[in-house]
Design an enzyme around this catalytic site. Structure first.
Site, PDB file in Angstrom:
ATOM      1  N   THR A 175       0.820  -1.222   0.000  1.00 19.21           N
ATOM      2  CA  THR A 175       0.000   0.000   0.000  1.00 19.21           C
ATOM      3  C   THR A 175       0.840   1.252   0.000  1.00 19.21           C
ATOM      4  O   THR A 175       0.439   2.283  -0.536  1.00 19.21           O
ATOM      5  CB  THR A 175      -0.929  -0.011   1.238  1.00 19.21           C
ATOM      6  OG1 THR A 175      -1.852  -1.067   1.078  1.00 19.21           O
ATOM      7  CG2 THR A 175      -1.690   1.288   1.386  1.00 19.21           C
ATOM      8  N   TYR A 199      -8.196   0.719  -4.040  1.00 16.56           N
ATOM      9  CA  TYR A 199      -6.897   1.190  -4.530  1.00 16.56           C
ATOM     10  C   TYR A 199      -6.121  -0.022  -5.000  1.00 16.56           C
ATOM     11  O   TYR A 199      -6.459  -1.167  -4.699  1.00 16.56           O
ATOM     12  CB  TYR A 199      -6.120   1.928  -3.433  1.00 16.56           C
ATOM     13  CG  TYR A 199      -5.653   1.051  -2.294  1.00 16.56           C
ATOM     14  CD1 TYR A 199      -6.460   0.842  -1.177  1.00 16.56           C
ATOM     15  CD2 TYR A 199      -4.419   0.408  -2.335  1.00 16.56           C
ATOM     16  CE1 TYR A 199      -6.042   0.026  -0.136  1.00 16.56           C
ATOM     17  CE2 TYR A 199      -3.991  -0.409  -1.293  1.00 16.56           C
ATOM     18  CZ  TYR A 199      -4.808  -0.592  -0.199  1.00 16.56           C
ATOM     19  OH  TYR A 199      -4.397  -1.397   0.830  1.00 16.56           O
ATOM     20  N   THR A 254       1.673  -4.436   4.345  1.00 17.14           N
ATOM     21  CA  THR A 254       1.526  -4.632   5.792  1.00 17.14           C
ATOM     22  C   THR A 254       0.931  -5.995   6.135  1.00 17.14           C
ATOM     23  O   THR A 254       1.113  -6.475   7.241  1.00 17.14           O
ATOM     24  CB  THR A 254       0.614  -3.543   6.382  1.00 17.14           C
ATOM     25  OG1 THR A 254      -0.677  -3.622   5.733  1.00 17.14           O
ATOM     26  CG2 THR A 254       1.218  -2.162   6.181  1.00 17.14           C
ATOM     27  N   ASP A 255       0.220  -6.623   5.181  1.00 18.66           N
ATOM     28  CA  ASP A 255      -0.485  -7.874   5.507  1.00 18.66           C
ATOM     29  C   ASP A 255       0.461  -8.958   6.007  1.00 18.66           C
ATOM     30  O   ASP A 255       0.135  -9.662   6.959  1.00 18.66           O
ATOM     31  CB  ASP A 255      -1.233  -8.410   4.270  1.00 18.66           C
ATOM     32  CG  ASP A 255      -2.463  -7.571   3.933  1.00 18.66           C
ATOM     33  OD1 ASP A 255      -3.097  -7.846   2.899  1.00 18.66           O
ATOM     34  OD2 ASP A 255      -2.745  -6.631   4.703  1.00 18.66           O
ATOM     35  N   LYS A 262       0.352  -7.278  13.030  1.00 20.08           N
ATOM     36  CA  LYS A 262      -0.692  -6.397  12.485  1.00 20.08           C
ATOM     37  C   LYS A 262      -1.979  -6.719  13.241  1.00 20.08           C
ATOM     38  O   LYS A 262      -2.414  -7.862  13.275  1.00 20.08           O
ATOM     39  CB  LYS A 262      -0.851  -6.625  10.978  1.00 20.08           C
ATOM     40  CG  LYS A 262      -1.906  -5.708  10.343  1.00 20.08           C
ATOM     41  CD  LYS A 262      -1.901  -5.794   8.827  1.00 20.08           C
ATOM     42  CE  LYS A 262      -2.938  -4.826   8.238  1.00 20.08           C
ATOM     43  NZ  LYS A 262      -2.917  -4.832   6.735  1.00 20.08           N
ATOM     44  N   GLU A 299      -3.449 -27.341  29.590  1.00 25.42           N
ATOM     45  CA  GLU A 299      -4.717 -28.079  29.383  1.00 25.42           C
ATOM     46  C   GLU A 299      -4.534 -29.231  28.405  1.00 25.42           C
ATOM     47  O   GLU A 299      -5.448 -30.025  28.193  1.00 25.42           O
ATOM     48  CB  GLU A 299      -5.802 -27.125  28.850  1.00 25.42           C
ATOM     49  CG  GLU A 299      -6.241 -26.061  29.853  1.00 25.42           C
ATOM     50  CD  GLU A 299      -7.420 -25.264  29.317  1.00 25.42           C
ATOM     51  OE1 GLU A 299      -7.198 -24.098  28.936  1.00 25.42           O
ATOM     52  OE2 GLU A 299      -8.541 -25.805  29.255  1.00 25.42           O
TER      53      GLU A 299
HETATM   54  N1  DAS Z   1      -2.698  -5.682   0.858  1.00 27.30           N
HETATM   55  C1  DAS Z   1      -1.805  -4.958   1.698  1.00 27.30           C
HETATM   56  C2  DAS Z   1      -0.401  -5.502   1.508  1.00 27.30           C
HETATM   57  O1  DAS Z   1       0.173  -5.303   0.441  1.00 27.30           O
HETATM   58  C3  DAS Z   1      -1.724  -3.521   1.479  1.00 27.30           C
HETATM   59  C4  DAS Z   1      -0.841  -2.938   2.528  1.00 27.30           C
HETATM   60  O2  DAS Z   1      -1.366  -2.677   3.600  1.00 27.30           O
HETATM   61  O3  DAS Z   1       0.345  -2.758   2.313  1.00 27.30           O
HETATM   62  O4  DAS Z   1       0.091  -6.082   2.456  1.00 27.30           O
END
Ligand code: DAS
Length: 342
Positions: free
Chosen positions: A19, A31, A97-98, A170, A299
């Site tokens: 992103t 996007y 970020t994923d 995340k 457990e």
């Molecule tokens: N889909 C997400 C990724 O590319 C977009 C982001 O948050 O960077 O990990």
């Protein structure tokens, strides 16, 4: 007397997409990730020239939901090569970020160097109102260029925070403050390029990692062989055995359970996991809870069933460590020690 400006550190930026390089589509809600080149990202932050001399390299151009082992290995190779260049002081990796926490943890285990490696992304595309990418990128370069960030392992910079690769996760689908380090806390803070660093990490990483065998120059760091298949199964009330059986049928060498609470499974799924362990599949109990330590024999009779407790690692990080550990051994007692060491 002429005052020569001190030579700015040289930082290599390796771009993979995400992103941070995303562009909104006119007239539509969404996007497209990885729409902009690394050169365009840098041009949007002219203040970077006051921090460092920059080399750039577009290693990939993807949303990180598509990240895979081949790209991990390419990124590890290019990172190692950059760090072995005496003129390079550190590396910044722009990334989605994923799966940023998975890539960061993988590099934290296989890259053999003490120079800083900093991953950076964004939650808003580059064309958005108040895009967070430019300041994240500025702060990431400031962290990589700072002399005190060596030997702290791979780092993640976002939202004025510096996270350790091992600790960060995340935690929110859309917010700029999505990254959190719930267990052992932050590596530090960075505000407009000014750093406040905290204690270094205690678990082994980078040049202290036994998976980071220094490769011949230009070769891929980490294990030579392809990583073994390790699947993650998400536990829930009333869970059957089908997904566990399917992972075994698909020749998974390891299975990470995103267990309920303290890494738990219901009786039916637990029986399937026990059969998998008996058949030689390494079964690691992690938790879907999002925090806390999964300890042995609370457990679930880990000793009796031959299971491994994930300790502090969430399911996606436990999978990364288990893939690497399985290139060394299938002995569950030794595998367990990896989870107490890294
Ligand atoms: N889909 C997400 C990724 O590319 C977009 C982001 O948050 O960077 O990990």
């Amino acid at each position: 007397m002429a005052h020569s400006t001190p030579q700015l550190p040289r930082i290599r930026i390796l771009a993979t997409g995400g992103t941070i390089a995303g562009a909104q589509i006119a007239g539509e809600r969404g996007y497209k990730a990885a729409a902009f080149s690394v050169e365009a990202l840098i041009a949007a932050v002219p203040q970077l020239t006051a921090l460092a001399q920059l080399d750039v390299e577009q290693v990939a151009a993807m949303g990180s939901q598509d990240m895979d082992e081949a790209t991990w290995r390419k990124l590890a190779t290019r990172t190692q090569a950059a760090l072995e260049n005496p003129e390079i002081s550190g590396v910044v990796i722009t990334h989605g970020t994923d799966t940023m926490e998975e890539t960061a943890f993988f590099l934290n285990l296989v890259v053999s160097a003490d120079k800083p490696v900093v991953l950076v992304g964004a939650m808003r595309p580059a064309t958005a109102i108040s895009a967070d990418g430019p300041m994240n990128l500025y702060n990431a370069v400031a962290v990589a260029a700072h002399p005190d960030t060596r030997a702290r392992g791979v780092l993640v910079v976002a939202n004025d925070e510096i996270h350790f690769a091992r600790e960060v996760a995340k935690t929110n689908t859309t917010q700029v403050g999505t990254f959190a380090s719930g267990h052992r806390g932050l590596a530090g803070l960075v505000h407009a390029g000014r750093l406040h660093l905290y204690a270094p990490p205690v678990r082994r990483h980078t040049s202290g990692s036994e998976f980071a065998a220094r490769p011949p120059t230009g070769e891929t760091p980490g294990p030579r062989r392809a990583l073994p298949r390790v699947d993650i199964v998400y536990a829930h009330a009333g869970m059957g055995r089908e997904l566990i059986d399917a992972a075994v049928q698909a020749d998974a060498r390891g299975l990470v359970i995103a267990g309920m609470g303290d890494g738990n499974l219901g009786a039916v799924a637990l029986a399937a996991a026990a059969e998998a362990a008996k058949a030689g599949v390494a079964v690691v109990r992690s938790s879907r809870a999002g925090g806390g330590v999964v300890e042995r024999n609370i457990e679930v009779d880990d000793d009796g069933l031959g299971f491994i407790a994930a300790d502090e690692l969430n399911p996606q990080k436990a999978r990364v460590l288990l893939m690497l550990a399985l290139t060394r051994t299938r002995d569950v007692r030794v595998l367990q020690q990896f989870f107490f060491t890294y």
